[in-house]
Design a protein around this motif. Structure first.
Motif, short mmCIF file in Angstrom:
data_model
loop_
_atom_site.label_atom_id
_atom_site.label_comp_id
_atom_site.label_asym_id
_atom_site.label_seq_id
_atom_site.Cartn_x
_atom_site.Cartn_y
_atom_site.Cartn_z
N HIS A 71 0.83 -1.21 0.00
CA HIS A 71 0.00 0.00 0.00
C HIS A 71 0.87 1.26 0.00
CE1 HIS A 71 -3.19 2.83 0.80
NE2 HIS A 71 -2.44 3.31 1.78
N ARG A 82 2.46 1.78 -3.36
CA ARG A 82 1.48 2.22 -4.36
C ARG A 82 1.18 3.71 -4.19
NH1 ARG A 82 -1.69 -1.55 -3.59
NH2 ARG A 82 -3.03 -0.63 -2.01
N GLN A 131 1.89 6.72 -6.84
CA GLN A 131 0.82 7.61 -7.30
C GLN A 131 1.20 9.07 -7.10
OE1 GLN A 131 -2.43 6.06 -4.97
NE2 GLN A 131 -2.96 4.51 -6.50
#
Length: 126
Positions: A28, A31, A35
Motif C-alpha cells: 500500500h 502504491r 501515485q
C-alpha cells in the motif's frame, strides 16, 4: 471516504502474521508513493514522498516487531534523496524476497508464513 482514497484502509483486517501484515502495508505504501510521484508538478519536493514511504515502512517494521530484519536507518528529511530511498528500498526488497522464497519452499504459496516459535522448536529437515 478515508485517508486512503478509493483503496480500503490498509490497517483494517490486518493479518495476524507479522510478515503477511508487513507485505500488505508495504504494498500500500509503495502504491501511494508511486501515485504521488506520478502526479508530481514542477515545484513539488519529491523527497517528501520518498520520506513518507520510508517513515511508514519503518513504522510498520517497528509495530510488527520485524526490526531485526532490517539494517537501514531512516534518514532525516534533509538527507532524503532518491539514493537514500534506493538504499532503504533495497533492504525492503531483500526482506520481501526472503519471505516469498521461504513460503514457496514450504509449498504454502505467498501467504503461508513460517511461525517463528514453531520453526525454532521444530526446524525443517535437511
Amino acid at each position: 471516504m478515508n485517508d486512503f482514497g478509493n483503496d480500503q484502509d490498509p490497517y483494517e483486517d490486518l493479518p495476524e502474521e507479522p510478515e503477511e501484515a508487513f507485505l500488505k502495508l508495504e504494498a500500500h505504501f509503495r502504491r501511494v508513493c508511486g501515485q504521488q510521484l506520478a502526479a508530481v508538478i514542477q515545484d513539488d519536493r519529491v523527497e517528501v514522498f520518498y520520506l513518507d514511504y520510508i517513515v511508514q515502512v519503518q513504522a510498520a517494521i517497528a509495530a510488527l516487531g520485524l526490526g531485526g530484519e532490517f539494517k537501514t536507518e531512516v534518514p532525516s528529511i534533509e538527507n532524503v534523496s532518491f539514493n537514500a530511498y534506493l538504499d532503504f528500498n533495497k533492504d525492503v526488497t531483500h526482506y520481501i524476497t526472503m519471505l516469498r522464497i521461504r513460503w514457496s519452499q514450504r509449498g504454502g504459496g505467498l501467504f503461508r508464513p513460517i511461525r517463528r516459535n514453531r520453526q525454532a522448536q521444530n526446524p525443517p529437515p535437511p
